[in-house]
Every structure is written in structure tokens, then in C-alpha cells.
Design a protein around this motif. Structure first.
Motif, mmCIF file in Angstrom:
data_model
loop_
_atom_site.group_PDB
_atom_site.id
_atom_site.type_symbol
_atom_site.label_atom_id
_atom_site.label_comp_id
_atom_site.label_asym_id
_atom_site.label_seq_id
_atom_site.Cartn_x
_atom_site.Cartn_y
_atom_site.Cartn_z
ATOM 1 N N SER A 1 0.709 -1.209 -0.172
ATOM 2 C CA SER A 1 0.119 0.039 -0.075
ATOM 3 C C SER A 1 0.909 1.324 0.076
ATOM 4 O O SER A 1 0.584 2.307 -0.539
ATOM 5 N N LEU A 2 2.079 1.175 0.743
ATOM 6 C CA LEU A 2 2.735 2.429 0.611
ATOM 7 C C LEU A 2 3.352 2.608 -0.507
ATOM 8 O O LEU A 2 3.756 3.625 -1.139
ATOM 9 N N ILE A 3 3.988 1.330 -1.435
ATOM 10 C CA ILE A 3 4.360 1.572 -2.777
ATOM 11 C C ILE A 3 3.329 2.278 -3.542
ATOM 12 O O ILE A 3 3.731 3.329 -4.328
ATOM 13 N N ASN A 4 2.154 1.713 -3.611
ATOM 14 C CA ASN A 4 1.079 2.251 -4.489
ATOM 15 C C ASN A 4 0.789 3.818 -3.894
ATOM 16 O O ASN A 4 0.354 4.402 -4.860
ATOM 17 N N ALA A 5 1.155 4.434 -2.709
ATOM 18 C CA ALA A 5 0.861 5.412 -2.396
ATOM 19 C C ALA A 5 1.975 6.597 -2.930
ATOM 20 O O ALA A 5 1.621 7.710 -2.801
ATOM 21 N N GLY A 6 3.022 6.025 -3.601
ATOM 22 C CA GLY A 6 4.006 6.934 -4.177
ATOM 23 C C GLY A 6 5.048 7.542 -3.221
ATOM 24 O O GLY A 6 5.566 8.722 -3.650
ATOM 25 N N VAL A 7 5.281 6.743 -2.469
ATOM 26 C CA VAL A 7 6.554 7.269 -1.244
ATOM 27 C C VAL A 7 7.585 7.336 -2.277
ATOM 28 O O VAL A 7 8.100 6.582 -3.212
ATOM 29 N N ALA A 8 8.645 8.338 -1.806
ATOM 30 C CA ALA A 8 10.044 8.667 -2.399
ATOM 31 C C ALA A 8 10.910 7.374 -2.210
ATOM 32 O O ALA A 8 11.616 6.980 -2.858
ATOM 33 N N ASP A 9 10.882 7.296 -0.807
ATOM 34 C CA ASP A 9 11.872 6.108 -0.228
ATOM 35 C C ASP A 9 11.277 5.401 0.899
ATOM 36 O O ASP A 9 10.449 6.067 1.821
ATOM 37 N N LEU A 10 11.266 4.237 0.945
ATOM 38 C CA LEU A 10 10.536 3.288 1.769
ATOM 39 C C LEU A 10 11.653 2.536 2.527
ATOM 40 O O LEU A 10 12.152 1.420 1.939
ATOM 41 N N LEU A 11 11.905 2.718 3.774
ATOM 42 C CA LEU A 11 12.861 1.743 4.667
ATOM 43 C C LEU A 11 11.928 0.768 5.479
ATOM 44 O O LEU A 11 11.168 1.019 6.352
ATOM 45 N N VAL A 12 12.159 -0.274 5.309
ATOM 46 C CA VAL A 12 11.507 -1.695 5.954
ATOM 47 C C VAL A 12 12.598 -2.136 6.834
ATOM 48 O O VAL A 12 13.783 -2.593 6.633
ATOM 49 N N VAL A 13 11.909 -2.435 8.234
ATOM 50 C CA VAL A 13 12.973 -2.824 9.415
ATOM 51 C C VAL A 13 12.498 -4.160 9.583
ATOM 52 O O VAL A 13 11.227 -4.153 10.351
ATOM 53 N N GLU A 14 12.862 -5.418 9.255
ATOM 54 C CA GLU A 14 12.283 -6.538 9.642
ATOM 55 C C GLU A 14 13.170 -7.461 10.201
ATOM 56 O O GLU A 14 14.403 -7.834 9.858
ATOM 57 N N LYS A 15 12.829 -8.265 11.395
ATOM 58 C CA LYS A 15 13.654 -9.074 12.301
ATOM 59 C C LYS A 15 13.515 -10.675 12.016
ATOM 60 O O LYS A 15 14.545 -11.014 11.648
ATOM 61 N N ASP A 16 12.536 -10.832 11.127
ATOM 62 C CA ASP A 16 12.329 -12.225 10.712
ATOM 63 C C ASP A 16 12.877 -12.582 9.407
ATOM 64 O O ASP A 16 12.112 -11.979 8.538
ATOM 65 N N THR A 17 14.064 -13.385 9.171
ATOM 66 C CA THR A 17 14.545 -13.356 7.839
ATOM 67 C C THR A 17 13.668 -14.346 6.949
ATOM 68 O O THR A 17 13.755 -14.031 5.629
ATOM 69 N N ARG A 18 12.582 -15.022 7.341
ATOM 70 C CA ARG A 18 11.732 -15.542 6.430
ATOM 71 C C ARG A 18 10.970 -14.705 5.648
ATOM 72 O O ARG A 18 10.867 -15.069 4.470
ATOM 73 N N PHE A 19 10.853 -13.607 5.810
ATOM 74 C CA PHE A 19 10.099 -12.295 5.118
ATOM 75 C C PHE A 19 10.845 -11.681 4.031
ATOM 76 O O PHE A 19 10.477 -10.913 3.274
ATOM 77 N N ILE A 20 12.306 -11.895 4.223
ATOM 78 C CA ILE A 20 13.275 -11.045 3.485
ATOM 79 C C ILE A 20 13.197 -11.119 1.950
ATOM 80 O O ILE A 20 13.019 -10.209 1.057
ATOM 81 N N PRO A 21 12.935 -12.526 1.586
ATOM 82 C CA PRO A 21 12.729 -12.768 0.164
ATOM 83 C C PRO A 21 11.462 -12.280 -0.541
ATOM 84 O O PRO A 21 11.325 -11.423 -1.560
ATOM 85 N N GLY A 22 10.487 -12.235 0.221
ATOM 86 C CA GLY A 22 9.269 -11.692 -0.367
ATOM 87 C C GLY A 22 9.596 -10.022 -0.335
ATOM 88 O O GLY A 22 8.733 -9.354 -1.498
#
Length: 342
Positions: A75-96
Motif C-alpha cells: 500500500s505504501l508503494i502504491n501511495a507513491g512514497v519517495a523512499d521506503l525503509l522497512v525494518v524486519e527482524k524475521d529472515t523468512r520475510f526478506i525474500p518476499g
């Protein structure tokens, strides 16, 4: 002719369609971990609603906390953000998340780490910084927080608000976050309200706090036992209590230690036993607080006056602030145990 051929080539280029969250979950065989309090929000209408509540995010700089399979991320990508930093602790989600980054032409910066320890003061360009008294900066924190980290995380960020550090070096950075419905109600509870608590005071003395809307638990996978509230925080230009964060936290925690009793019981725990009665009476008298009020009946101005007078008492006795009632109880218990075994 050359210009036309370039135009024709560009017209054939299309951003690859973003995969649905369900497709990402199936592709990478993702499963929410109950012990990590993970609950996926798959309905893009709801993730879009969260993002809209954060404001106009076109060309904004956003840190998303705990993106998981990437519902809010999309949803953030679709909102047209200039820069999106995501902080994720669980390695399982990184490939997606990497797939979403590729589909968005590299708009997503992925940090594998713990948001509780991640330093956000250098996460975005320095030109975004604004004076505290100015309008809010074009920087946002957004996230569907796991229940087990939501309260300690917001307390950590509130301390950063008080110190104008971390994500608040850019100015009065807004936060739009999810919490258990009951926690959201505590954060916004007014004086005398059933949910008025320590969290109410800590949030409201530093921020304008809005309980935006509630998401039913049935919208999440797996379905939690509670509904979820979306809360927005906008730091105040001037805090309602102008004392160090740790001092405010200590006073508020002590007062609410006995939520159902008269407030003088909690206030007394601020002081060592040998001076407890005298200093409790002095603090309540100078702060003009009725000792028979319940903690949830105290207004923000009551807490402001309690903190101001407690600060005066600490200035008079430098050892007072370091006094810890719980540590005193622990030492007494150890003493009794050692006395029985000797």
C-alpha cells in the motif's frame, strides 16, 4: 524518427505487477509465529486505509516497522512514497520484501534487524530535518506492530520524542501504528476514564494521540483474540510536562502502581521508608493534589505539578531520584530468606 522510436520503446515498458500478499505467503511458505505475536493483515483495502490515515505520502520518506509479508508495504508503494525503509527482524520475510523491491523499481530499502535497537537518526537524508517548532517533516513511521513489542517500542519512541533524538532528529515525525484495541484505548483515555493508565499520561504529555479506527480481529491471519486499533501520534511542540523523561516515567509509574487505591499509596513509593510519610505529605501538599483521589482521576496538570515538585525535592536531595522502591523490597526479601537459612 529517433524520438518516435524512443517513445515507442518506452510505451512498451511496464512495471511488473506486484504479487498479492497471499501469493507471497504461498510462494515462500510463510506462517505467522504465535510466540512472536505475528498476525498478517491481508486485506489491501485495510492496509490502504492505514496508509491513507497517515496522510498524503506521495514523495514522503517512510519507515515501516515489521512489514512481514508486505501488506502495508504494498500500500505504501502504491501511495507513491519517495523512499521506503522497512525494518524486519524475521529472515523468512526478506525474500518476499526483495520481490516487492524489484517490482517497485528499487523503492524499498530492506534492513534485517530489530527495530528496538535500530538507530533511525541517520536513516533519511539530512535535508529533511525541520526545526521542532515548524510543521511536521515529510518523514513517517508506520507499522502493524507485533503485540509483544508494541508497548516497549512506543515507550522507547516517546523517550526519543522527549529528547528529540532517534527518528525525531528530523522534527516532529508522525507515527501511525497498530495496537491491541485495549492498549489503543488506554493511550487515548481521558481523565476519569475506565482505561486511564500510565500509558495515557506518557503518550499524551508528549503527543497529540488519535485513536483512528478499529480493525476487527477477523481481518488478520491468524485471527487474534482481540480487535486492533490504529493510533496516530503527532509530537507536541511543547510537552505538557517539562521535566526529564525518566523523572516523569518514574512518577507516573509509581502513582499508577495501585490504580484502584488512593493516589497517596503510589506516591509514597517514591520515597525511602525513613522519610516516606513526611515527604509524601509534602509532595502532595505542594502539588495541591488531594491524597484521596484515585490515580485515574488525576488530570495532566496534576501530574505536571507532581513532577515539578518531585524535581524540586530531588534537587534538594541528589540521592532521592536513585531510590528504587522495588529494589528495596527485593533486598528485604533476600534478607528475610538469608535470615531464615542462617
Amino acid at each position: 524518427m529517433f524520438a518516435m522510436s524512443i517513445t515507442q520503446k518506452l510505451s512498451t515498458l511496464r512495471l511488473p505487477p506486484l504479487p498479492t500478499i497471499g501469493e507471497i505467503i504461498k510462494l515462500y511458505k510463510l506462517k505467522a509465529e504465535k510466540q512472536l505475536s505475528q498476525n498478517f493483515l491481508l486485506d489491501l483495502r485495510l492496509t490502504d486505509k492505514i496508509v491513507r490515515r497517515a496522510g498524503n505520502l506521495k514523495d514522503a520518506y517512510v519507515c515501516e516497522v515489521g512489514p512481514g509479508p508486505g501488506g502495508i508495504t504494498r500500500s505504501l508503494i502504491n501511495a507513491g512514497v519517495a523512499d521506503l525503509l522497512v525494518v524486519e527482524k524475521d529472515t523468512r520475510f526478506i525474500p518476499g520484501l526483495m520481490m516487492l523491491n524489484e517490482a517497485s523499481m528499487g523503492k524499498v530499502r530492506i534492513v534485517h534487524g530489530d527495530i528496538l535497537t535500530y538507530k533511525m537518526d541517520r536513516a533519511f537524508p539530512g535535508h529533511l530535518k525541520k526545526q521542532w517548532e515548524d510543521d511536521v517533516p515529510n518523514v513517517h513511521i508506520i507499522g502493524n506492530l507485533p503485540f509483544n513489542v508494541s508497548t516497549p517500542l512506543i515507550i522507547k519512541w516517546l523517550e526519543h520524542v522527549a529528547n528529540r533524538s532517534g527518528p525525531f532528529v528530523y522534527g516532529r515525525t508522525q507515527m501511525t501504528l497498530t495496537f491491541q484495541k485495549e492498549v489503543a484505548e488506554r493511550m487515548t483515555a481521558s481523565t476519569g476514564g475506565r482505561q486511564r493508565s500510565r500509558l495515557s499520561i506518557m503518550c499524551q504529555y508528549l503527543c497529540n494521540v488519535k485513536n483512528c479506527f478499529t480493525i476487527p480481529g477477523s481481518a488478520f491471519v491468524p485471527k487474534p483474540e482481540v480487535d486492533v486499533g490504529v493510533v496516530q501520534f503527532t509530537p507536541l511542540i511543547q510537552p505538557q510536562i517539562e521535566q526529564p523523561f525518566k523523572l516523569v516515567e518514574k512518577v507516573v509509574r509509581s502513582v499508577f502502581q495501585f490504580r484502584g487505591k488512593y493516589c497517596h499509596h503510589g506516591v509514597a513509593n517514591l520515597f525511602p521508608e525513613e522519610h516516606r510519610l513526611k515527604l509524601t505529605e509534602k509532595l502532595l501538599m505542594l502539588a495541591d493534589v488531594d491524597p484521596t483521589r484515585r490515580p485515574y482521576e488525576l488530570s495532566m496538570s496534576h501530574f505536571r505539578d507532581l513532577c515539578n515538585v518531585y524535581r524540586q525535592l530531588c534537587d534538594q536531595d541528589p540521592n532521592l531520584f536513585s531510590y528504587n522502591f522495588r529494589e528495596e523490597l527485593r533486598l528485604k526479601k533476600l534478607h528475610r530468606i538469608s535470615h531464615k537459612t542462617s
